[in-house]
Design a protein around this motif. Structure first.
Motif, mmCIF file in Angstrom:
data_model
loop_
_atom_site.group_PDB
_atom_site.id
_atom_site.type_symbol
_atom_site.label_atom_id
_atom_site.label_comp_id
_atom_site.label_asym_id
_atom_site.label_seq_id
_atom_site.Cartn_x
_atom_site.Cartn_y
_atom_site.Cartn_z
ATOM 1 N N THR A 165 46.072 6.787 29.883
ATOM 2 C CA THR A 165 46.573 7.792 28.930
ATOM 3 C C THR A 165 47.945 7.957 28.741
ATOM 4 O O THR A 165 48.352 8.504 27.640
ATOM 5 C CB THR A 165 45.730 9.184 29.072
ATOM 6 N N MET A 222 50.308 6.841 25.572
ATOM 7 C CA MET A 222 49.890 7.531 24.309
ATOM 8 C C MET A 222 50.731 9.017 24.408
ATOM 9 O O MET A 222 51.315 9.547 23.564
ATOM 10 C CB MET A 222 48.657 7.791 23.876
ATOM 11 N N LYS A 223 50.677 9.300 25.583
ATOM 12 C CA LYS A 223 51.406 10.739 25.886
ATOM 13 C C LYS A 223 53.018 10.723 25.828
ATOM 14 O O LYS A 223 53.642 11.612 25.156
ATOM 15 C CB LYS A 223 50.837 11.280 27.277
ATOM 16 N N LEU A 274 54.315 8.313 23.865
ATOM 17 C CA LEU A 274 54.849 8.277 22.306
ATOM 18 C C LEU A 274 54.548 9.514 21.651
ATOM 19 O O LEU A 274 55.347 9.955 20.753
ATOM 20 C CB LEU A 274 53.514 7.289 21.900
ATOM 21 N N GLU A 275 53.711 10.423 22.182
ATOM 22 C CA GLU A 275 53.439 11.915 21.600
ATOM 23 C C GLU A 275 54.821 12.482 21.666
ATOM 24 O O GLU A 275 55.249 13.250 20.833
ATOM 25 C CB GLU A 275 52.302 12.487 22.038
ATOM 26 N N LYS A 276 55.327 12.528 22.998
ATOM 27 C CA LYS A 276 56.699 13.106 23.442
ATOM 28 C C LYS A 276 57.553 12.631 22.471
ATOM 29 O O LYS A 276 58.751 13.177 22.110
ATOM 30 C CB LYS A 276 56.866 13.049 24.608
ATOM 31 N N LYS A 300 55.033 -0.457 20.922
ATOM 32 C CA LYS A 300 54.752 0.570 19.621
ATOM 33 C C LYS A 300 56.070 0.895 18.927
ATOM 34 O O LYS A 300 55.889 1.063 17.509
ATOM 35 C CB LYS A 300 54.021 1.573 20.089
ATOM 36 N N VAL A 316 54.745 1.258 25.585
ATOM 37 C CA VAL A 316 55.448 2.288 24.635
ATOM 38 C C VAL A 316 56.310 1.549 23.855
ATOM 39 O O VAL A 316 56.616 1.880 22.436
ATOM 40 C CB VAL A 316 56.165 3.230 25.360
ATOM 41 N N GLU A 331 57.708 10.491 19.294
ATOM 42 C CA GLU A 331 57.510 10.180 17.964
ATOM 43 C C GLU A 331 58.065 11.405 17.288
ATOM 44 O O GLU A 331 58.781 11.366 16.225
ATOM 45 C CB GLU A 331 55.984 10.091 17.661
ATOM 46 N N PRO A 332 57.835 12.717 17.507
ATOM 47 C CA PRO A 332 58.487 13.634 16.726
ATOM 48 C C PRO A 332 59.895 13.609 16.942
ATOM 49 O O PRO A 332 60.871 14.344 16.177
ATOM 50 C CB PRO A 332 58.247 15.159 17.392
#
Length: 180
Positions: free
Chosen positions: A164, A167-168, A170-172, A29, A26, A174-175
């Motif tokens: 996975t 990515m989860k 990062l999804e939390k 990225k 994480v 990034e917004p």
């Protein structure tokens, strides 16, 4: 400069399940976009045998947290723990810097032998700052205290989800990255 909303995710799971690797993935990225402060722990191995644990801060300072050859009044299992060295390396990166994201890897038995570390964790959690890290699967004291907080998300790492989870996370996160 970018800032991050105070999201707090701590990974837990059995030793060796991949918690640190996930956090490092994480950070790789999002690292170029945010000032990050904190530390990672890693196993020290000789051949195929674990002999200790090292610490590395996000700004490159390194040390040994624990080793089978350390003579110390602080022990966890067969490992002697160098609390003074741990505190000298880790505390400045948790309390001495202002960052957009803090990494704590790990809140575990060895780290929690340090009362100043426990105080630093409480201080960070009292502020409106984002934190990602790892925490022992079991334990009392600050381990249980952190897990009981309503502002902390605890995600267990298993063989089924470890690929996975980066990515989860990062999804939390990034917004909440906003241009300041």
């Amino acid at each position: 400069m970018y800032v991050l909303s105070p999201i707090r995710i701590f990974l837990t799971g059995l030793p060796g399940c991949g918690k640190t690797t996930i956090i490092k993935n994480v950070i790789e990225k999002i690292g170029p976009h945010l000032p990050i402060s904190g530390f990672f722990t890693s196993e020290i191995r000789t051949e195929h045998t674990r002999v200790g644990f090292s610490i590395t801060t996000t700004d490159g300072k390194e040390g040994i947290l624990a080793h089978i050859n350390f003579k110390s009044k602080y022990k966890v299992g067969r490992y002697g723990v160098d609390l003074a060295g741990f505190e000298r390396i880790v505390l400045p990166c948790l309390l001495g810097k202002s960052s957009s994201l803090y990494v704590i890897d790990e809140i575990g038995k060895m780290e929690c032998l340090s009362l100043p570390f426990c105080t630093a964790v409480r201080e960070l959690l009292s502020r409106e700052i984002p934190i990602i890290g790892t925490i022992a699967l079991r334990g009392g004291g600050i381990i249980a205290e952190v897990k009981a907080r309503k502002d902390i998300q605890i995600w267990e790492v298993t063989p089924a989800n470890r690929d996975t989870l980066p990515m989860k996370i990062l999804e939390k996160i990034e917004p909440f990255i906003k241009k300041q």
